[in-house]
Design a protein around this motif. Structure first.
Motif, PDB file in Angstrom:
ATOM      1  N   LEU A  46      43.024  52.136  47.972  1.00 67.91           N
ATOM      2  CA  LEU A  46      44.065  51.552  47.128  1.00 67.91           C
ATOM      3  C   LEU A  46      44.020  52.141  45.724  1.00 67.91           C
ATOM      4  N   ASP A  47      45.105  52.763  45.337  1.00 71.60           N
ATOM      5  CA  ASP A  47      45.250  53.221  43.964  1.00 71.60           C
ATOM      6  C   ASP A  47      46.029  52.174  43.201  1.00 71.60           C
ATOM      7  N   ASP A  48      46.068  52.322  41.887  1.00 68.81           N
ATOM      8  CA  ASP A  48      46.882  51.413  41.080  1.00 68.81           C
ATOM      9  C   ASP A  48      48.318  51.479  41.580  1.00 68.81           C
ATOM     10  N   GLY A  49      48.897  50.322  41.822  1.00 66.56           N
ATOM     11  CA  GLY A  49      50.274  50.253  42.303  1.00 66.56           C
ATOM     12  C   GLY A  49      50.444  50.637  43.758  1.00 66.56           C
ATOM     13  N   ALA A  66      30.031  37.994  47.677  1.00 66.72           N
ATOM     14  CA  ALA A  66      30.237  38.349  46.276  1.00 66.72           C
ATOM     15  C   ALA A  66      30.505  39.845  46.061  1.00 66.72           C
ATOM     16  N   PRO A  67      29.767  40.766  46.712  1.00 69.98           N
ATOM     17  CA  PRO A  67      30.074  42.184  46.493  1.00 69.98           C
ATOM     18  C   PRO A  67      31.498  42.558  46.923  1.00 69.98           C
ATOM     19  N   GLY A  68      31.946  42.028  48.055  1.00 71.61           N
ATOM     20  CA  GLY A  68      33.304  42.300  48.513  1.00 71.61           C
ATOM     21  C   GLY A  68      34.348  41.693  47.603  1.00 71.61           C
ATOM     22  N   VAL A  69      34.088  40.488  47.111  1.00 74.08           N
ATOM     23  CA  VAL A  69      35.017  39.841  46.179  1.00 74.08           C
ATOM     24  C   VAL A  69      35.147  40.679  44.911  1.00 74.08           C
ATOM     25  N   SER A  70      34.018  41.134  44.377  1.00 75.58           N
ATOM     26  CA  SER A  70      34.049  41.966  43.168  1.00 75.58           C
ATOM     27  C   SER A  70      34.833  43.249  43.386  1.00 75.58           C
ATOM     28  N   THR A  71      34.604  43.898  44.508  1.00 71.28           N
ATOM     29  CA  THR A  71      35.297  45.148  44.823  1.00 71.28           C
ATOM     30  C   THR A  71      36.798  44.923  44.932  1.00 71.28           C
ATOM     31  N   LEU A  72      37.188  43.891  45.665  1.00 70.47           N
ATOM     32  CA  LEU A  72      38.612  43.586  45.831  1.00 70.47           C
ATOM     33  C   LEU A  72      39.250  43.222  44.496  1.00 70.47           C
ATOM     34  N   CYS A  73      38.585  42.397  43.724  1.00 76.98           N
ATOM     35  CA  CYS A  73      39.136  41.969  42.428  1.00 76.98           C
ATOM     36  C   CYS A  73      39.257  43.124  41.447  1.00 76.98           C
ATOM     37  N   ASP A  74      38.333  44.077  41.505  1.00 76.56           N
ATOM     38  CA  ASP A  74      38.446  45.262  40.644  1.00 76.56           C
ATOM     39  C   ASP A  74      39.758  45.990  40.901  1.00 76.56           C
ATOM     40  N   LYS A  75      40.119  46.122  42.165  1.00 81.45           N
ATOM     41  CA  LYS A  75      41.379  46.794  42.511  1.00 81.45           C
ATOM     42  C   LYS A  75      42.584  45.956  42.093  1.00 81.45           C
ATOM     43  N   CYS A  77      42.664  43.779  39.642  1.00 87.51           N
ATOM     44  CA  CYS A  77      42.727  43.846  38.172  1.00 87.51           C
ATOM     45  C   CYS A  77      43.294  45.180  37.714  1.00 87.51           C
ATOM     46  N   GLY A  78      43.099  46.213  38.516  1.00 88.08           N
ATOM     47  CA  GLY A  78      43.607  47.543  38.190  1.00 88.08           C
ATOM     48  C   GLY A  78      45.067  47.749  38.537  1.00 88.08           C
ATOM     49  N   GLY A  79      45.696  46.735  39.122  1.00 91.66           N
ATOM     50  CA  GLY A  79      47.122  46.835  39.391  1.00 91.66           C
ATOM     51  C   GLY A  79      47.499  47.291  40.785  1.00 91.66           C
ATOM     52  N   ALA A  80      46.582  47.233  41.745  1.00 86.87           N
ATOM     53  CA  ALA A  80      46.891  47.690  43.104  1.00 86.87           C
ATOM     54  C   ALA A  80      48.010  46.879  43.756  1.00 86.87           C
ATOM     55  N   ALA A  81      48.104  45.598  43.450  1.00 81.48           N
ATOM     56  CA  ALA A  81      49.138  44.726  44.022  1.00 81.48           C
ATOM     57  C   ALA A  81      49.662  43.815  42.909  1.00 81.48           C
ATOM     58  N   PRO A  82      50.492  44.350  42.021  1.00 81.53           N
ATOM     59  CA  PRO A  82      50.885  43.606  40.816  1.00 81.53           C
ATOM     60  C   PRO A  82      51.698  42.340  41.066  1.00 81.53           C
TER      61      PRO A  82
END
Length: 186
Positions: A46-49, A66-75, A77-82
């Protein structure tokens, strides 16, 4: 039948009524059987947007914490699914615990998660510590952000903290009580 009414054909150049995409396509995605590594693999794609039309993401009944939640949330927060409006991470009773809730709270606190996001965390192992972390993060989250945690391991202290945070953010409403209902009474 005879009582059914037919619509006249659309005029030339008129657009057809917008219909919601079928489940699993377009604006909705369902991922299951993912562990922390599987979430990382998904996030790497997943890239931004990358998912601009995604409005519902079902990540329930998985095996990530927790590791999976952090990874998903990073994406996210980066705008992968605005335009994401529902993130379902419920029904992960063993791994979706206080540490996972704290990882989610850290992402919410940035204010970079999708602004109208509702997060469902029902039937998880989230206790008082996780609920209080989510409650503390809610004021920083998007204007429409809701966290719904029914049937978890949180006790009365977590219920009160989350209920009050939801009430302060959205005003009084029965939905706030539903968000913390049927939790362990002590």
């Amino acid at each position: 039948g005879a009582s059914a009414q037919r619509r006249p054909p659309a005029a030339a150049g008129a657009s057809a009524p917008r219909r919601p995409p079928p489940a699993g396509n377009g604006g909705r995605r369902n991922f299951s059987r993912l562990d922390d590594d599987g979430v990382a693999e998904l996030a790497n794609r997943l890239d931004d947007g990358a998912l601009p039309n995604l409005d519902v993401l079902y990540m329930d009944c998985n095996r990530f914490g927790a590791p999976g939640v952090s990874t998903l949330c990073d994406k996210l927060c980066g705008g992968a699914a605005p335009h994401l409006q529902l993130l379902d991470m419920g029904y992960i009773p063993d791994l979706m615990d206080d540490a996972a809730a704290e990882a989610l709270a850290a992402a919410l606190e940035t204010g970079n998660m999708p602004p109208r996001l509702s997060i469902f965390l029902g039937a998880t192992g989230i206790g008082n510590r996780g609920a209080k972390a989510l409650a503390a993060a809610l004021p920083h989250a998007g204007v429409g952000c809701r966290v719904v945690c029914p049937a978890t391991k949180m006790g009365f202290g977590g219920q009160v903290a989350l209920f009050r945070a939801l009430e302060e953010k959205h005003g009084w409403g029965f939905a706030n009580a539903i968000a913390v209902m049927a939790n362990r009474p002590l």
